[in-house]
Design an enzyme around this catalytic site. Structure first.
Site, PDB file in Angstrom:
ATOM      1  N   HIS A  59       0.346 -12.019   0.730  1.00 55.41           N
ATOM      2  CA  HIS A  59      -0.506 -11.024   0.074  1.00 55.41           C
ATOM      3  C   HIS A  59      -0.831 -11.410  -1.372  1.00 55.41           C
ATOM      4  O   HIS A  59       0.048 -11.480  -2.214  1.00 55.41           O
ATOM      5  CB  HIS A  59       0.198  -9.654   0.105  1.00 55.41           C
ATOM      6  CG  HIS A  59      -0.705  -8.508  -0.181  1.00 55.41           C
ATOM      7  ND1 HIS A  59      -0.336  -7.205  -0.036  1.00 55.41           N
ATOM      8  CD2 HIS A  59      -2.008  -8.462  -0.589  1.00 55.41           C
ATOM      9  CE1 HIS A  59      -1.340  -6.412  -0.355  1.00 55.41           C
ATOM     10  NE2 HIS A  59      -2.359  -7.156  -0.700  1.00 55.41           N
ATOM     11  N   TYR A 105       0.840  -1.200   0.000  1.00 55.02           N
ATOM     12  CA  TYR A 105       0.000   0.000   0.000  1.00 55.02           C
ATOM     13  C   TYR A 105       0.877   1.253   0.000  1.00 55.02           C
ATOM     14  O   TYR A 105       1.554   1.556   0.990  1.00 55.02           O
ATOM     15  CB  TYR A 105      -0.952   0.023   1.199  1.00 55.02           C
ATOM     16  CG  TYR A 105      -1.864  -1.196   1.257  1.00 55.02           C
ATOM     17  CD1 TYR A 105      -2.295  -1.813   0.087  1.00 55.02           C
ATOM     18  CD2 TYR A 105      -2.274  -1.725   2.464  1.00 55.02           C
ATOM     19  CE1 TYR A 105      -3.112  -2.930   0.128  1.00 55.02           C
ATOM     20  CE2 TYR A 105      -3.096  -2.844   2.516  1.00 55.02           C
ATOM     21  CZ  TYR A 105      -3.501  -3.440   1.335  1.00 55.02           C
ATOM     22  OH  TYR A 105      -4.307  -4.543   1.377  1.00 55.02           O
TER      23      TYR A 105
END
Ligand code: NAD
Length: 321
Positions: A122, A56
């Site tokens: 992820h 992110y």
């Protein structure tokens, strides 16, 4: 705030969790001081589950969250991820054991802590399934043995790959996103029964369908098929005309599923934190919900392709098609 148990981890997590991807400017450029206030207000209002990733904002969200959590680490359950660092294959991903082991140290430094409560692979749909099972997750389990992380999880958009991997190895948590909300309830049939049977903690990300179920609408990169976004705009207008906000309705809908331990909403503003916390424990207006469901029915469960073709759910269409 209400709390639910995150599967066999035994962690008592707030039903509304803090999604930190907006802290990395994923949706728009934010004011970092406001982001910090949003984090601290979230803790003050009882939110204890915080989710982030080095992906992110390409480490920006972790750095900002680490700063914001200074002095408050012990009050929160902190989850981050490893394996994804960029947008596209192959450069954005590295699921090797070596990278996972290095990644945890980097994230610990950025988040100013010496352990994570939950450490997740992820977006496993971008990886080779055999590597995830034979190399990546064993590396994560070693970190658990070493005490650097308390629990190990997996995340993805497609659901079948999550179910397959979770049926093979003893993961503690599963995070999927945009798969249990007003536009998609795929989670119910795939992951819910498995999670219950195995005591896996279920985490639902993006209950606002990454901004699609808001008045503001979506950022340019949003992957949903365009007909889905058009229906969302119609549904948002339907709510507005009745003095309601589609984001409120979307959150009420997602929070009502008791099998999901925590629902992660991306929040970088104090007003959003306060508004979303106020919705916890409230019930959707049945008439409004029925009207919105009617509008969204033709586009329900329309999934897009993510990651490697072989890891996708049946019927997935190209992004933004
Ligand atoms: P989301 O559906 O939570 O939407 C976030 C957007 O909605 C942001 O633009 C935010 O400013 C806005 N918003 C929040 N509250 C609002 C309100 N009350 N009214 C209007 N707008 C509001 O999408 P998300 O942030 O992608 O998902 C939530 C979190 O879930 C992420 O931050 C991340 O932590 C996690 N997540 C994980 C994965 C993964 O692991 N693969 C993928 C997606 C999301």
């Amino acid at each position: 705030m209400l709390y639910r148990t995150l599967g066999r981890t035994g962690l008592e997590v707030s039903v509304l969790g803090y999604g930190a991807s907006p802290l990395g400017n994923e949706f728009s450029t934010i004011d970092p001081a406001e982001g910090r206030r949003a984090v601290r207000q979230a803790i003050d209002l009882g939110i204890n589950y915080f989710d982030v990733s080095p992906y992110y904002g390409r480490t920006l969200a972790e750095t900002r969250l680490g700063e914001a959590l200074e002095g408050r680490r012990t009050e929160v359950i902190l989850a981050t991820k490893a394996g994804r660092y960029g947008v596209n294959l192959p450069d954005g991903f590295d699921f090797s054991a070596e990278r996972i082991t290095r990644s945890v140290e980097e994230s610990l430094r950025r988040l100013r802590t010496d352990y994570f409560d939950v450490f997740q692979v992820h977006d496993i749909e971008f990886g080779d399934r055999n590597q995830i099972i034979e190399e990546t997750l064993p590396a994560m389990f070693r970190l658990k043995e070493q005490g650097k992380v308390r629990f190990v999880g997996i995340t993805a958009y497609p659901l079948q790959i999550l179910a397959q991997v979770a049926a093979t190895l003893p993961v503690d948590t599963i995070l999927s996103y945009c798969r249990y909300d007003l536009l998609d309830t795929g989670l119910e049939t795939t992951l819910l029964p498995l999670a219950k049977e195995r005591g896996i903690g279920l985490i639902n990300g993006s209950p606002l369908h990454m901004g699609a179920l808001t008045d503001k609408g979506v950022p340019a990169w949003h992957p949903a098929p365009r007909r889905v976004l058009a229906a969302c705009q119609e549904a948002a207008a339907f709510c507005r005309a009745r003095g309601a906000d589609i984001a409120d309705l979307a959150l009420q809908f997602a929070l009502a599923e008791p099998a999901v331990a925590t629902t992660l909403v991306g929040m970088s503003k104090v007003t959003h934190v306060e508004r979303n916390v106020r919705l916890v424990g409230t019930t959707a207006d049945p008439e409004l919900l029925a009207g919105v469901k009617d509008i969204l029915r033709p586009v329900m469960n329309a999934v897009w392709l993510e990651g490697r073709l072989e890891n996708n759910d049946p019927g997935a269409v190209p992004k933004q098609s």
